[in-house]
Design a protein around this motif. Structure first.
Motif, PDB file in Angstrom:
ATOM      1  N   VAL A  14      71.944 -26.511 -45.628  1.00 53.00           N
ATOM      2  CA  VAL A  14      73.207 -25.769 -45.521  1.00 53.00           C
ATOM      3  C   VAL A  14      73.954 -26.149 -44.250  1.00 53.00           C
ATOM      4  N   CYS A  15      73.260 -26.793 -43.315  1.00 51.40           N
ATOM      5  CA  CYS A  15      73.864 -27.077 -42.014  1.00 51.40           C
ATOM      6  C   CYS A  15      74.978 -28.123 -42.100  1.00 51.40           C
ATOM      7  N   ASP A  16      74.933 -28.984 -43.118  1.00 39.89           N
ATOM      8  CA  ASP A  16      76.036 -29.939 -43.280  1.00 39.89           C
ATOM      9  C   ASP A  16      77.330 -29.206 -43.622  1.00 39.89           C
ATOM     10  N   ILE A  17      77.228 -28.144 -44.432  1.00 40.94           N
ATOM     11  CA  ILE A  17      78.404 -27.333 -44.765  1.00 40.94           C
ATOM     12  C   ILE A  17      78.871 -26.572 -43.524  1.00 40.94           C
ATOM     13  N   VAL A  18      77.912 -26.009 -42.795  1.00 41.32           N
ATOM     14  CA  VAL A  18      78.253 -25.293 -41.561  1.00 41.32           C
ATOM     15  C   VAL A  18      78.970 -26.218 -40.588  1.00 41.32           C
ATOM     16  N   VAL A  46      71.744 -20.798 -37.272  1.00 41.16           N
ATOM     17  CA  VAL A  46      71.534 -22.250 -37.278  1.00 41.16           C
ATOM     18  C   VAL A  46      70.385 -22.610 -36.331  1.00 41.16           C
ATOM     19  N   GLN A  47      70.305 -21.914 -35.197  1.00 39.14           N
ATOM     20  CA  GLN A  47      69.178 -22.140 -34.289  1.00 39.14           C
ATOM     21  C   GLN A  47      67.852 -21.835 -34.990  1.00 39.14           C
ATOM     22  N   ASN A  48      67.838 -20.791 -35.790  1.00 43.32           N
ATOM     23  CA  ASN A  48      66.619 -20.419 -36.506  1.00 43.32           C
ATOM     24  C   ASN A  48      66.227 -21.494 -37.510  1.00 43.32           C
ATOM     25  N   ILE A  49      67.226 -22.095 -38.156  1.00 46.87           N
ATOM     26  CA  ILE A  49      66.960 -23.211 -39.067  1.00 46.87           C
ATOM     27  C   ILE A  49      66.422 -24.408 -38.284  1.00 46.87           C
ATOM     28  N   ARG A 109      67.527 -33.658 -41.452  1.00 46.44           N
ATOM     29  CA  ARG A 109      67.934 -32.259 -41.418  1.00 46.44           C
ATOM     30  C   ARG A 109      68.012 -31.733 -39.986  1.00 46.44           C
ATOM     31  N   GLU A 110      67.172 -32.267 -39.090  1.00 46.21           N
ATOM     32  CA  GLU A 110      67.279 -31.868 -37.692  1.00 46.21           C
ATOM     33  C   GLU A 110      68.602 -32.361 -37.108  1.00 46.21           C
ATOM     34  N   CYS A 111      68.966 -33.610 -37.423  1.00 42.66           N
ATOM     35  CA  CYS A 111      70.243 -34.152 -36.931  1.00 42.66           C
ATOM     36  C   CYS A 111      71.419 -33.305 -37.414  1.00 42.66           C
TER      37      CYS A 111
END
Length: 564
Positions: free
Chosen positions: A202-206, A277-280, A290-292
């Protein structure tokens, strides 16, 4: 607002109360419930790990992730699952559009339970799925609260007639823009969940929304100073407004929450989103794609949060400097107070010791005289308070030319006394003041603020040590002075200094902000393993760009070009 193509998570078309799940709760309720759960989880882990350290067997499974005890166990699990069972065709997950869903956790969804995917995934991957799922469901809860702010308050016909257009604009600002962005953001997150039962990312969308669309938050939050002032004025000066708001707040839809809790939602959400996001980021594999993506999303969100904070500070500082300037009368050569690069750090009364050093121990009522200090980021102004809420300025000095020194204990009369030296004052000469504070903590706070770059003997620079003492916030606290830190529930902080009268000078881990706060608002984290884990996670979240990460980014770009 254009019509939506489908109902969003957490919406109740009938306006009926729902089950207490993330999508059914208002965001204020959900946020409080979530942070309280974080506190209870930490307490439980602290107690269980302490029990294991005392020699109680069988507690390894309760140990915080990443500890050495559990790493061997996880490696054994990986070997056993090296040849996983044949993967089933996974059903799509479409329940988020259902406003009556009663599930709090990703692993409790019926689609997940029936798919058998929990038998395939490693425990750490399940926790990552939960972290991503929480980001989506909390956005749904947030959107629900925004919708109520607009439909129940802003669009109320009686309220519209009561407010002048300029008052309505200041009160609600660009909340429609914020809501429109949240709607599109949530739809994309839901679509991602519908693609596969196991959420890919989901972080790419964020990251994309933080970079391209979340500027609406900066606009809204920057208006906060005027919003709060206008709201207070309307409550005080317009009885009809006050009565109508009280009536609207009594509606069951509001769950007993005041309008002010809805108005502050965007600022709370953008800050919370960064923590989610930090929790992810804590759960993804190190040096993975995914870390990047998570690091990129966190970096963009951090920039948005900083811009929001700077917007609030800029507005409030300008008004504060104008107010201070009006109160000052100069006995010395006038100093221009108002400057775009100047802001207030601390202000307040202190007792100045009179007479030469030989008279220190004399018992006289005239031994101390009250003075008043205004400390700015680049300037100290020393005044006497005079009638009419005015201040007569009799000395000043650049902040960089200040030195402080704590006196040795010399009895009750000189308790909490420190020496302030102005290497070059308003008369271009050195001046010395012996100042007495009202308490030990007040003395240390003044000394820290007056000369922060000097190694006074009480300052403890231990924040980078793995065994640095830590506390977690268990009661929210709003800072009353510029040198105080506002705390949210579940904030974790390193203790840099602790006074005997109940104050802590600390550094918050998730944003490195420093300040003073009452120790009664926090609980100390006693177990060193948990403290060490907190610091390791903090270092990972805030680590600088490294060559490996750059290579991963280059590979992603190259792969994207190849696919094109």
């Amino acid at each position: 607002m254009p019509p939506r193509s489908k109902p969003l998570s957490g919406e109740d078309p009938l306006g009926q109360s729902q089950a207490p799940n993330p999508r059914g709760l208002l965001y204020q309720e959900y946020r409080d419930k979530s942070t309280l759960q974080e506190i209870e989880t930490r307490r439980k882990q602290d107690a269980e790990i302490q029990g294991a350290a005392d020699g109680s067997p069988g507690n390894k499974e309760a140990v915080e992730d990443g500890e050495e005890d559990g790493e061997e166990e996880e490696e054994g699990e990986e070997e056993e699952l090296a040849s996983p069972p044949e993967r089933k065709v996974l059903p799509q997950i479409c329940l988020l559009s259902n406003p009556h869903s009663r599930f709090n956790l990703w692993q409790d969804l019926p689609e997940i339970r029936s798919s058998g995917v929990l038998d395939i995934l490693q425990p750490e991957e399940v926790k990552l799925q939960e972290a991503m799922f929480e980001l989506v469901t909390s956005e749904a809860s947030y959107y629900k609260s925004l919708s109520l702010l607009v439909s129940h308050f802003m669009d109320n016909e009686r309220l519209r007639k009561l407010l002048h257009p300029s008052e309505a604009h200041i009160l609600f600002s660009n909340v429609l823009d914020v809501m429109a962005v949240s709607e599109r953001f949530l739809l994309e997150l839901e679509h991602r969940m519908e693609e596969n039962i196991v959420i890919s990312d989901v972080c790419d969308i964020v990251h994309r929304y933080a970079a391209d669309h979340f500027s609406v938050y900066i606009t809204y939050v920057s208006n906060q100073t005027y919003q709060e002032r206008t709201y207070k004025q309307l409550l005080q000066e317009k009885a009809a407004f006050r009565e109508l708001i009280a009536q609207l707040e009594l509606d069951p839809k509001c769950r007993g929450l005041p309008l002010s809790s809805f108005l502050i939602l965007p600022f709370q959400r953008i800050t919370r989103l960064k923590l989610l996001v930090q929790n992810i980021l804590k759960r993804v594999e190190e040096r993975s794609e995914r870390e990047c993506t998570a690091l990129d999303a966190h970096k963009e969100l951090e920039m948005v949060v900083k811009a929001c904070n700077e917007g609030v500070r800029k507005m409030s500082r300008t008004e504060q400097m104008i107010s201070i300037q009006k109160k000052m009368e100069f006995k010395i050569k006038s100093v221009p107070i108002i400057s775009h690069s100047r802001w207030l750090l601390k202000q307040g009364p202190l007792q100045q010791m009179s007479g030469p050093k030989t008279s220190r121990t004399l018992r006289t009522k005239k031994l101390f005289h009250e003075i008043y200090l205004f400390l700015f980021n680049d300037l100290l102004v020393i005044c006497r308070q005079i009638p009419g809420d005015k201040f007569q300025v009799f000395d000043s000095a650049p902040r960089g030319l200040l030195r402080v020194e704590e006196l040795e204990d010399q009895g009750q009369t000189l308790a909490n006394v420190f020496i302030l030296r102005l290497l070059e004052n308003s008369d271009d000469r050195e001046a010395t003041y012996m100042l007495k504070a009202s308490s030990q903590s007040e003395m240390k706070r003044w000394m820290t603020s007056l000369a922060p770059n000097r190694r006074t003997k009480f300052v403890s620079f231990t924040s980078r040590l793995l065994d640095c003492p830590q506390v977690q916030c268990v009661h929210p606290y709003v800072g009353q002075q510029p040198d105080e830190l506002t705390l949210e529930l579940a904030d974790v902080l390193n203790i840099l200094e602790k006074t005997e009268d109940g104050w802590i000078f600390g550094e918050r881990l998730h944003d490195q902000e420093r300040g003073w706060f009452p120790s009664s608002m926090t609980e100390e984290i006693l177990n060193p393993k948990i403290r060490s884990q907190n610091l390791k996670e903090c270092f990972r979240v805030h680590k600088m760009e490294d060559p490996q990460r750059s290579q991963n980014k280059d590979r992603r770009k190259l792969g994207s070009r190849t696919r094109q």
